[in-house]
Design an enzyme around this catalytic site. Structure first.
Site, PDB file in Angstrom:
ATOM      1  N   ASP A 103     -11.825  -0.173  -3.372  1.00 36.95           N
ATOM      2  CA  ASP A 103     -12.755  -0.214  -2.237  1.00 36.95           C
ATOM      3  C   ASP A 103     -14.210  -0.125  -2.668  1.00 36.95           C
ATOM      4  OD1 ASP A 103     -10.434  -0.118  -0.556  1.00 36.95           O
ATOM      5  OD2 ASP A 103     -10.361   2.024  -0.984  1.00 36.95           O
ATOM      6  N   GLU A 104     -14.537  -0.697  -3.802  1.00 35.60           N
ATOM      7  CA  GLU A 104     -15.923  -0.654  -4.295  1.00 35.60           C
ATOM      8  C   GLU A 104     -16.794  -1.723  -3.649  1.00 35.60           C
ATOM      9  OE1 GLU A 104     -13.319  -1.061  -6.391  1.00 35.60           O
ATOM     10  OE2 GLU A 104     -13.218   0.663  -7.731  1.00 35.60           O
ATOM     11  N   GLY A 105     -16.176  -2.630  -2.910  1.00 36.01           N
ATOM     12  CA  GLY A 105     -16.962  -3.725  -2.321  1.00 36.01           C
ATOM     13  C   GLY A 105     -16.926  -4.971  -3.198  1.00 36.01           C
ATOM     14  N   LYS A 106     -15.796  -5.175  -3.845  1.00 38.32           N
ATOM     15  CA  LYS A 106     -15.648  -6.328  -4.744  1.00 38.32           C
ATOM     16  C   LYS A 106     -15.737  -7.643  -3.977  1.00 38.32           C
ATOM     17  CE  LYS A 106     -11.683  -4.604  -6.229  1.00 38.32           C
ATOM     18  NZ  LYS A 106     -11.699  -3.228  -5.725  1.00 38.32           N
ATOM     19  N   GLY A 146      -7.817  -5.077   0.432  1.00 42.59           N
ATOM     20  CA  GLY A 146      -8.555  -5.452   1.635  1.00 42.59           C
ATOM     21  C   GLY A 146      -9.952  -5.825   1.206  1.00 42.59           C
ATOM     22  N   HIS A 147     -10.314  -7.101   1.361  1.00 35.10           N
ATOM     23  CA  HIS A 147     -11.627  -7.552   0.937  1.00 35.10           C
ATOM     24  C   HIS A 147     -12.379  -7.988   2.171  1.00 35.10           C
ATOM     25  CE1 HIS A 147     -10.315  -8.151  -3.377  1.00 35.10           C
ATOM     26  NE2 HIS A 147      -9.232  -7.864  -2.730  1.00 35.10           N
ATOM     27  N   ARG A 164      14.035  -7.894 -13.262  1.00 32.95           N
ATOM     28  CA  ARG A 164      14.479  -9.304 -13.303  1.00 32.95           C
ATOM     29  C   ARG A 164      15.391  -9.684 -12.161  1.00 32.95           C
ATOM     30  NH1 ARG A 164      15.825  -7.596 -19.075  1.00 32.95           N
ATOM     31  NH2 ARG A 164      16.065  -5.815 -17.711  1.00 32.95           N
ATOM     32  N   GLN A 192      -7.701  -3.750  -6.219  1.00 26.95           N
ATOM     33  CA  GLN A 192      -7.627  -2.324  -6.604  1.00 26.95           C
ATOM     34  C   GLN A 192      -8.618  -2.065  -7.752  1.00 26.95           C
ATOM     35  OE1 GLN A 192      -4.245  -3.971  -6.348  1.00 26.95           O
ATOM     36  NE2 GLN A 192      -4.595  -3.589  -4.204  1.00 26.95           N
ATOM     37  N   THR A 199      -9.448  -0.851   4.867  1.00 24.24           N
ATOM     38  CA  THR A 199      -9.368  -2.177   5.488  1.00 24.24           C
ATOM     39  C   THR A 199      -7.915  -2.530   5.770  1.00 24.24           C
ATOM     40  OG1 THR A 199     -11.016  -2.714   3.814  1.00 24.24           O
ATOM     41  CG2 THR A 199     -10.360  -4.507   5.240  1.00 24.24           C
ATOM     42  N   THR A 257      -5.080  -0.124   5.816  1.00 27.75           N
ATOM     43  CA  THR A 257      -4.271   0.846   6.556  1.00 27.75           C
ATOM     44  C   THR A 257      -5.067   1.620   7.606  1.00 27.75           C
ATOM     45  OG1 THR A 257      -4.745   2.462   4.855  1.00 27.75           O
ATOM     46  CG2 THR A 257      -2.695   1.245   4.613  1.00 27.75           C
ATOM     47  N   ARG A 275      -6.717   4.163   7.042  1.00 29.44           N
ATOM     48  CA  ARG A 275      -6.750   5.587   6.675  1.00 29.44           C
ATOM     49  C   ARG A 275      -8.156   6.020   6.281  1.00 29.44           C
ATOM     50  NH1 ARG A 275      -2.373   6.165   1.973  1.00 29.44           N
ATOM     51  NH2 ARG A 275      -3.164   4.098   1.476  1.00 29.44           N
ATOM     52  N   GLY A 283     -26.444  -3.056   1.784  1.00 31.18           N
ATOM     53  CA  GLY A 283     -25.948  -3.223   3.156  1.00 31.18           C
ATOM     54  C   GLY A 283     -24.807  -4.219   3.140  1.00 31.18           C
TER      55      GLY A 283
HETATM   56  P1  IMP Z   1       0.382   0.750  -3.339  1.00 32.63           P
HETATM   57  O1  IMP Z   1      -0.521  -0.184  -4.065  1.00 32.63           O
HETATM   58  O2  IMP Z   1       0.565   0.378  -1.886  1.00 32.63           O
HETATM   59  O3  IMP Z   1       1.687   0.950  -4.046  1.00 32.63           O
HETATM   60  O4  IMP Z   1      -0.316   2.196  -3.310  1.00 32.63           O
HETATM   61  C1  IMP Z   1      -0.458   2.997  -4.496  1.00 32.63           C
HETATM   62  C2  IMP Z   1      -1.815   3.721  -4.485  1.00 32.63           C
HETATM   63  O5  IMP Z   1      -2.865   2.767  -4.617  1.00 32.63           O
HETATM   64  C3  IMP Z   1      -2.117   4.477  -3.193  1.00 32.63           C
HETATM   65  O6  IMP Z   1      -2.843   5.641  -3.512  1.00 32.63           O
HETATM   66  C4  IMP Z   1      -2.996   3.519  -2.407  1.00 32.63           C
HETATM   67  O7  IMP Z   1      -3.828   4.183  -1.500  1.00 32.63           O
HETATM   68  C5  IMP Z   1      -3.793   2.884  -3.544  1.00 32.63           C
HETATM   69  N1  IMP Z   1      -4.288   1.534  -3.218  1.00 32.63           N
HETATM   70  C6  IMP Z   1      -3.576   0.389  -3.197  1.00 32.63           C
HETATM   71  N2  IMP Z   1      -4.353  -0.649  -2.879  1.00 32.63           N
HETATM   72  C7  IMP Z   1      -5.596  -0.150  -2.710  1.00 32.63           C
HETATM   73  C8  IMP Z   1      -6.861  -0.749  -2.416  1.00 32.63           C
HETATM   74  O8  IMP Z   1      -7.004  -1.965  -2.253  1.00 32.63           O
HETATM   75  N3  IMP Z   1      -7.913   0.122  -2.327  1.00 32.63           N
HETATM   76  C9  IMP Z   1      -7.797   1.445  -2.538  1.00 32.63           C
HETATM   77  N4  IMP Z   1      -6.645   2.040  -2.835  1.00 32.63           N
HETATM   78  C10 IMP Z   1      -5.551   1.250  -2.929  1.00 32.63           C
END
Ligand code: IMP
Length: 439
Positions: free
Chosen positions: A13-16, A42-43, A140, A239, A313, A315, A317, A429
C-alpha cells in the site's frame, strides 16, 4: 534506462499504482507487466478526479497504446478478471490497453477461497484464496490458464481437484473444530457443486477469451520480442518486500515473491538495463497481523489513518499506521538493489510537528542499524527514534522540490542519506499531477 520495475519497500500500500501510472505515460513504454500476486492487491489511480481501483489488471490498463500483461507468477481469479474488464469498459469504452494473459498463470478456484477462509484468519490474509492457490501450484496440482483452452480438459481438472478438496476441506473443518454456524456460512456443499463450478467458471473464461483485446500466450516470448525491437517495459510489483514469502516477516507474509527475484520467476525473462524503483510511503502502514515496531496506537496513529485514508482497497480493513522506519528502507534497498526511491503521501505528514523517524533498533542492549526481519527478533526490538522538525505549510500544490518547505526537504534528505538511494519522485496528493520529479 529502457526498463523499469516498480516495487514496494514496506508492507504494501505504498502507492505503487500511481507511480506506475506516471511512468506508463511515457510513450516508449510499450508494456506494463504484473509478475506476482493476485486480487489481494489494490492499485488506485486517480484520473480527472475519478478513482479507478484495480486488483488484478495492471495499472497501465488506462493507456490505449500499451499492452498490459498478467504474468506467469500471477494467480488469476477469472470471475474477478471478468468483472474488472466489465468495469473498465463501462468507464472508458474501448480506450484502454490490450491484455496478454500468461498461459502459465495459476487459477484461483472456489476451494482455494474456502481454504483461505477457514485457515487464513490467523495471519489476517485478504481471504482471496491467494495462499492456497500458490500452495497447490507448488504441490503441482494447480489449474493453469492453459488448461482453459478447451472445456473438456478444464472440466476434467476441476473434477479431479474437487474430489481431493472435498476431503481436504472436511478435514480442515474437523481439525479446526469449526463451529456449526460458521460451517453454515461457508456453504461448502453449494460452493463446491461440480456443475456450478464448471459452468460458472466456463462463462467467465469464455467471456475473457472472446474479448478482441485479450490474448493468451507465452509472456517471455512476447517480452523478448519487445526488447529486441528496443521498446520499454514497465514491471509492476504487487505487495512489498516485507510481505515476500522468503524475505519478508514470515509467517506474516503473502505467498509470492514481491521482491526483485519475483520479476524473473514471474515472467521467465531477463530485462536488460533494468532500473529498480522502490516505492516508500512517508510513514509506515501494515494490514493484517504480525509485528510492526513503529506502530502508533495513539492519536497520531489515528490522524495518519484518517488523513491518509488508510483503509484497504481490497478488504476495506483499517490499516495500522506508524512512523517511517529507515532500517526497513535500508533492508529493501539491499534486497532489491534499489536504484531510486519514490516517496509517497508526504502531504499526510503536514501539521505533525515534531516528526519521529526510526533510525535503528536496540536488541539485548545492543544497537543495530539492520532491520531484524525475523519475527522473534522483531518482537523484542526497541526502536531508536530521531526527532526532526515538521512543517505546517500545505504542500499539495508543489510541483518542484525547491517549492517544498525546508523541513520537508530535510525529511527527504534524511531518507537519501540513510539508504544511500536518491529520491527521484515525491507524491504530494492522490492526483496524477501531484507528483514532484527530480533528477
Ligand atoms: P494474502 O496475500 O491474502 O495471503 O495475505 C497475507 C498477508 O499479506 C496479510 O497480512 C495481508 O494483509 C497482506 N497483504 C496481501 N496483499 C496486500 C496488499 O496488496 N497490501 C497490503 N497488504 C497485503
Amino acid at each position: 534506462m529502457s526498463n523499469v520495475v516498480v516495487l514496494g519497500t514496506q508492507w504494501g500500500d505504498e502507492g505503487k499504482g500511481k507511480i506506475v501510472d506516471a511512468l506508463a505515460q511515457k510513450r516508449r513504454v510499450a508494456a506494463v507487466v504484473r509478475y506476482q500476486g493476485g486480487n489481494n492487491a489494490g492499485h488506485t489511480v486517480v484520473v480527472g478526479g475519478r478513482k479507478h481501483a484495480f486488483h488484478l489488471l495492471p495499472s497501465g490498463m488506462l493507456y490505449a497504446d500499451k499492452t498490459c500483461v498478467i504474468g506467469s507468477g500471477v494467480v488469476l481469479n477469472p470471475q474477478v478478471l471478468c468483472q474488472e474488464i466489465q468495469h473498465l469498459e463501462a468507464a472508458v469504452g474501448d480506450a484502454h490497453a490490450r491484455l496478454l494473459i500468461s498461459e502459465k498463470a495459476q487459477l484461483i478456484m472456489p476451494w482455494h477461497v474456502l481454504r483461505d477462509r477457514i485457515a487464513g484468519g490467523v495471519l489476517g490474509t485478504t481471504i482471496r484464496g491467494i495462499g492456497p492457490t500458490y500452495a497447490d501450484a507448488v504441490d503441482r496440482r494447480g489449474i493453469r490458464w492453459v488448461d482453459t483452452r478447451d472445456k473438456a480438459r478444464f472440466a476434467q481438472r476441476v473434477v479431479e481437484e474437487l474430489a481431493w478438496n472435498q476431503y481436504l476441506i472436511q478435514a480442515m473443518l474437523e481439525f479446526g473444530r469449526v463451529p456449526r454456524e460458521q460451517r453454515a456460512e461457508l456453504q461448502v456443499t453449494e460452493t463446491l457443486a461440480e456443475e456450478k463450478v464448471i459452468e460458472g467458471y466456463w462463462r467467465w473464461i469464455t467471456e475473457i477469451r472472446e474479448k478482441p483485446f485479450v490474448e493468451s500466450g507465452d509472456v517471455a516470448v512476447f517480452l523478448s520480442r519487445l526488447q529486441a525491437r528496443g521498446k520499454g517495459i514497465l514491471f509492476e510489483g504487487a505487495q512489498a518486500t516485507l510481505l515476500d514469502i522468503v524475505h519478508g516477516t514470515y509467517p506474516f507474509v503473502t505467498s509470492s515473491y514481491p521482491t526483485l527475484g519475483g520479476l524473473y520467476t514471474g515472467t521467465g525473462f531477463r530485462p536488460r538495463n533494468l532500473h529498480v524503483l522502490g516505492v516508500a510511503k512517508a510513514y509506515t502502514t501494515r494490514v493484517g497481523t504480525g509485528p510492526f515496531p513503529t506502530e502508533l496506537s495513539d492519536d497520531i496513529g489515528v490522524q495518519l489513518r484518517e488523513r491518509g485514508h488508510e483503509f484497504g482497497t481490497t478488504t476495506g480493513r483499517p490499516r495500522r499506521c506508524g512512523w517511517l522506519d529507515l532500517p526497513i528502507l535500508r533492508y529493501a534497498a539491499m534486497v532489491n538493489g534499489l536504484d531510486s526511491l519514490a516517496v509517497t503521501k508526504l502531504d499526510v505528514l503536514t501539521g505533525l510537528d515534531p516528526l519521529q523517524i526510526a533510525v535503528a533498533y536496540e536488541m539485548g542492549g545492543k544497537r543495530t542499524e539492520t532491520f531484524p526481519v525475523h519475527t522473534q527478533d522483531l518482537a523484542q526490538a526497541q526502536v531508536v527514534y530521531e526527532t526532526i522538525p515538521g512543517w505546517q505549510e500545505d504542500i499539495t500544490a508543489a510541483t518542484r522540490f525547491r517549492e517544498l518547505p525546508k523541513a520537508a526537504r530535510s525529511y527527504i534528505s534524511r531518507i537519501e542519506e540513510s539508504t544511500g538511494v536518491p529520491v527521484t519522485m515525491i507524491s504530494v496528493g492522490p492526483g496524477r499531477s501531484q507528483l514532484i520529479k527530480r533528477g
